[in-house]
Write a protein that holds these residues in place. Structure first.
Motif, PDB file in Angstrom:
ATOM      1  N   GLU A 245       0.850  -1.140  -0.007  1.00  0.00           N
ATOM      2  CA  GLU A 245      -0.016  -0.051  -0.142  1.00  0.00           C
ATOM      3  C   GLU A 245       0.722   1.233   0.113  1.00  0.00           C
ATOM      4  O   GLU A 245       0.463   2.297  -0.790  1.00  0.00           O
ATOM      5  CB  GLU A 245      -0.918   0.128   1.207  1.00  0.00           C
ATOM      6  N   ASP A 246       1.921   1.170   0.834  1.00  0.00           N
ATOM      7  CA  ASP A 246       2.934   2.346   0.758  1.00  0.00           C
ATOM      8  C   ASP A 246       3.356   2.527  -0.651  1.00  0.00           C
ATOM      9  O   ASP A 246       3.532   3.777  -1.060  1.00  0.00           O
ATOM     10  CB  ASP A 246       4.022   2.194   1.866  1.00  0.00           C
ATOM     11  N   ARG A 248       1.907   1.716  -3.400  1.00  0.00           N
ATOM     12  CA  ARG A 248       0.995   2.054  -4.439  1.00  0.00           C
ATOM     13  C   ARG A 248       0.738   3.811  -4.078  1.00  0.00           C
ATOM     14  O   ARG A 248       0.545   4.753  -4.942  1.00  0.00           O
ATOM     15  CB  ARG A 248      -0.473   1.540  -4.005  1.00  0.00           C
TER      16      ARG A 248
END
Length: 253
Positions: A245-246, A248
């Motif tokens: 997620e980081d 992205r």
């Protein structure tokens, strides 16, 4: 033959030696392999493309033909190229590339890596590392726990924004794979370690990390130290998922 002219020619030969390529040392052919590997991974040379001949390439790179041949052998061993008599050297299809080779990963991340490769690495980690953390919780030794603890301490001290912190991050993940006592998983430790390092560096290529991931590592360590396999697996799953997620967020920025 005129003796004076003969002597003059000999003198000229001594004072103006014929220029030769730079050599054949390991560092040299490693540099050639790096240059061509980056070109292949970046798409400058595409699968199926036939590379220039040995003579043309060695002259263009100002290296000996033997150094060039050694570099091509290194690329062939990593599945990037194939050389055949008369057909020359061509770039192999992507599915033949050894993308988990630490050198190949380094070449892929030298420029702007293929986003599909970044995603694939996270998917691989999401499959491998939670199961490895579970086994490590059941099988780790005191020495391996000490290695994880020391790596975690270095990560806290240096953060993941510099090489020392990222090196400690790699050591942390490799220690977990080592602690599984599974020979097949242990063989992946260099590849997983390289994937961790390069994806972490990639996330920070244009800005600082969006959040501090070290507490995620601490949760994995505590579960392994407690011998709690399910908790270790869950903590590692969360760590890898948050890292994706980081990434992205970094890519979107």
């Amino acid at each position: 033959m005129d003796e004076g002219r003969s002597a003059l020619t000999a003198d000229e030969t001594e004072t103006e030696p014929k220029r030769t390529p730079r050599g054949t040392g390991r560092r040299l052919h490693g540099a050639i392999a790096h240059k061509l590997g980056v070109a292949i991974l970046s798409g400058e040379y595409r699968p199926g493309e036939v590379l220039s001949g040995e003579v043309a390439f060695s002259e263009a790179l100002d290296v000996s033909r033997s150094a060039y041949r050694e570099a091509m052998q290194a690329l062939a061993a990593k599945g990037l190229v194939e050389s055949r008599p008369k057909a020359g050297t061509r770039v192999l299809p992507r599915d033949r590339w050894n993308l988990l080779d630490p050198d190949v990963l380094a070449w892929a991340f030298t420029g702007e890596p293929d986003i599909q490769l970044v995603r694939s690495l996270f998917e691989l980690r999401a499959i491998i590392e939670p199961a490895a953390a579970r086994l490590a919780a059941e099988r780790r030794t005191r020495a391996e726990l000490n290695t994880m603890r020391d790596a975690l301490a270095l990560m806290r001290r240096h953060t993941l924004a510099n090489d020392q912190g990222r090196s400690a991050d790699r050591d942390f993940h490799r220690a977990i794979l080592q602690a599984t006592r599974n020979d097949a998983l242990v063989t992946l430790s260099a590849s997983i370690g390289a994937a961790v390092t390069w994806t972490t560096q990639f996330k920070q290529r244009s800005r600082v990390l969006p959040r501090n991931p070290i507490p995620d590592h601490a949760r994995v360590y505590r579960a392994i130290a407690a011998g709690d396999g399910p908790a270790a697996s869950d903590a590692m799953s969360a760590l890898v998922g948050l890292a994706l997620e980081d990434t992205r967020v970094s890519m979107a920025g």
